[in-house]
Write a protein that holds these residues in place. Structure first.
Motif, PDB file in Angstrom:
ATOM      1  N   LYS A   1       0.787  -1.142  -0.174  1.00 35.63           N
ATOM      2  CA  LYS A   1      -0.141  -0.143   0.040  1.00 35.63           C
ATOM      3  C   LYS A   1       0.775   1.130   0.124  1.00 35.63           C
TER       4      LYS A   1
ATOM      5  N   TYR B   1       2.645   5.739  13.896  1.00 33.27           N
ATOM      6  CA  TYR B   1       2.697   4.847  14.778  1.00 33.27           C
ATOM      7  C   TYR B   1       3.923   4.307  15.254  1.00 33.27           C
TER       8      TYR B   1
ATOM      9  N   ARG C   1      -4.271   6.812  19.469  1.00 31.86           N
ATOM     10  CA  ARG C   1      -4.960   7.108  18.144  1.00 31.86           C
ATOM     11  C   ARG C   1      -5.716   8.057  18.024  1.00 31.86           C
TER      12      ARG C   1
ATOM     13  N   ALA D   1       4.866  -0.503  16.940  1.00 36.72           N
ATOM     14  CA  ALA D   1       3.859   0.225  16.444  1.00 36.72           C
ATOM     15  C   ALA D   1       2.483  -0.510  16.634  1.00 36.72           C
TER      16      ALA D   1
ATOM     17  N   ARG E   1       1.556  -9.311  13.770  1.00 30.00           N
ATOM     18  CA  ARG E   1       1.081  -7.769  13.473  1.00 30.00           C
ATOM     19  C   ARG E   1      -0.287  -7.801  12.792  1.00 30.00           C
TER      20      ARG E   1
ATOM     21  N   GLN F   1      -3.288  13.425  10.845  1.00 26.96           N
ATOM     22  CA  GLN F   1      -3.818  12.932   9.693  1.00 26.96           C
ATOM     23  C   GLN F   1      -5.091  13.445   9.020  1.00 26.96           C
TER      24      GLN F   1
ATOM     25  N   GLY G   1      -2.517   3.663   5.092  1.00 21.71           N
ATOM     26  CA  GLY G   1      -2.596   3.150   6.616  1.00 21.71           C
ATOM     27  C   GLY G   1      -3.432   1.931   6.805  1.00 21.71           C
ATOM     28  N   ARG G   2      -4.289   1.964   7.854  1.00 19.02           N
ATOM     29  CA  ARG G   2      -5.130   0.737   8.109  1.00 19.02           C
ATOM     30  C   ARG G   2      -6.635   1.253   8.278  1.00 19.02           C
ATOM     31  N   ASP G   3      -6.762   2.603   8.685  1.00 19.61           N
ATOM     32  CA  ASP G   3      -7.974   3.028   8.905  1.00 19.61           C
ATOM     33  C   ASP G   3      -8.526   4.519   8.376  1.00 19.61           C
ATOM     34  N   ILE G   4      -7.702   4.735   7.051  1.00 20.36           N
ATOM     35  CA  ILE G   4      -7.995   5.994   6.391  1.00 20.36           C
ATOM     36  C   ILE G   4      -9.374   5.936   5.702  1.00 20.36           C
TER      37      ILE G   4
ATOM     38  N   ALA H   1      -0.581   1.034  19.043  1.00 22.17           N
ATOM     39  CA  ALA H   1      -1.702   1.334  18.173  1.00 22.17           C
ATOM     40  C   ALA H   1      -3.076   1.066  18.707  1.00 22.17           C
TER      41      ALA H   1
ATOM     42  N   THR I   1       0.688   7.010   7.084  1.00 25.07           N
ATOM     43  CA  THR I   1       0.566   7.251   8.650  1.00 25.07           C
ATOM     44  C   THR I   1       0.962   6.019   9.305  1.00 25.07           C
ATOM     45  N   GLY I   2       1.592   5.021   8.879  1.00 26.07           N
ATOM     46  CA  GLY I   2       2.026   3.985   9.665  1.00 26.07           C
ATOM     47  C   GLY I   2       3.433   4.400  10.397  1.00 26.07           C
TER      48      GLY I   2
END
Ligand code: C5P
Length: 216
Positions: free
Chosen positions: A13, A35, A92, A82, A164, A99, A113-116, A86, A31-32
């Motif tokens: 990504k 974290y 967060r 991270a 992870r 962000q 990221g993961r939650d964008i 997180a 964004t990673g």
């Protein structure tokens, strides 16, 4: 235009997001790294009772200087740290505004990221969810690390990535799933160029449909 790019560890990504940012001339935020910087700030404190407190303080005082040491930030162990910080809701929350403000720049932005797509930019113009099988992800990450002269234990790396992913998926404060309106892109069998072409096609098609008043 805001483009949200989410996906699990080493799914590609980040590479795709920076390729999209170049293509559309938009600023890009990984964004990673935020974290990871918080994780790095509490390295060595994992078993201490004040871990949460230290992580929250680090997240609240994070600035550009903490994002400079890319070698330390991108190390595999930092990824694990991270994912531990997180899961702390206050961490967060402390990273949310940074962000969100990045996304709201006048011309837009690309964030990965993961939650964008679920939490940071639920209103993004285009959402991509990048997926690849675990072995392919491990192999890609191994090659990235080896290119930097780091000796890689593939077995350990595979387990680190799985650990992870498991922690991320159970994160009670995360939004680590594909948003309903995200486009799924599986890159297991694609090289970087092919994956980027596919992502650009999705973005162009989605924007064209929006311009025509339809939803994708
Ligand atoms: O994307 P990257 O692998 O650098 O992320 C490191 C860790 O940071 C993830 O495993 C996840 O726990 C956390 N993270 C997060 N939310 C994001 C980006 C990363 O919780 N938006």
């Amino acid at each position: 235009m805001i483009i949200a790019v989410d996906g699990p560890a080493a799914s590609g990504k980040g590479t795709l997001a920076s390729g999209l940012a170049r293509h559309y001339r938009l600023p890009h935020l990984d964004t990673g790294l935020l974290y990871r910087a918080v994780g790095l700030a509490v390295a060595g404190k994992e078993d201490r009772p004040d871990l949460e407190e230290a992580a929250i303080a680090a997240a609240r005082t994070l600035d550009a200087a903490h994002l400079a040491d890319l070698d330390a930030l991108t190390a595999a162990e930092t990824g694990v740290l991270a994912s531990k910080v997180a899961v702390i809701a206050e961490v967060r929350a402390a990273l949310f505004d940074f962000q969100r403000n990045f996304a709201l720049q006048p011309d837009g932005a690309v964030l990965d990221g993961r939650d964008i797509g679920t939490k940071i930019c639920p209103d993004a113009d285009v959402k991509l969810f990048i997926q690849a099988d675990s072995k392919a992800r491990m192999e890609r990450r191994a090659k990235q690390l080896e290119a930097r002269g780091i000796v890689v234990d593939r077995y350990a790396l595979y387990h680190q990535i799985e650990e992870r992913d498991a922690r991320d998926m159970l994160n009670p404060h995360g939004g680590f799933y594909k948003a309903d309106d995200a486009h799924l892109l599986d890159t297991t069998l694609l090289d970087i160029e092919a994956a980027l072409r596919a992502a650009i096609e999705i973005v162009d098609r989605t924007m064209a449909l929006k311009a025509g008043g339809q939803t994708s």
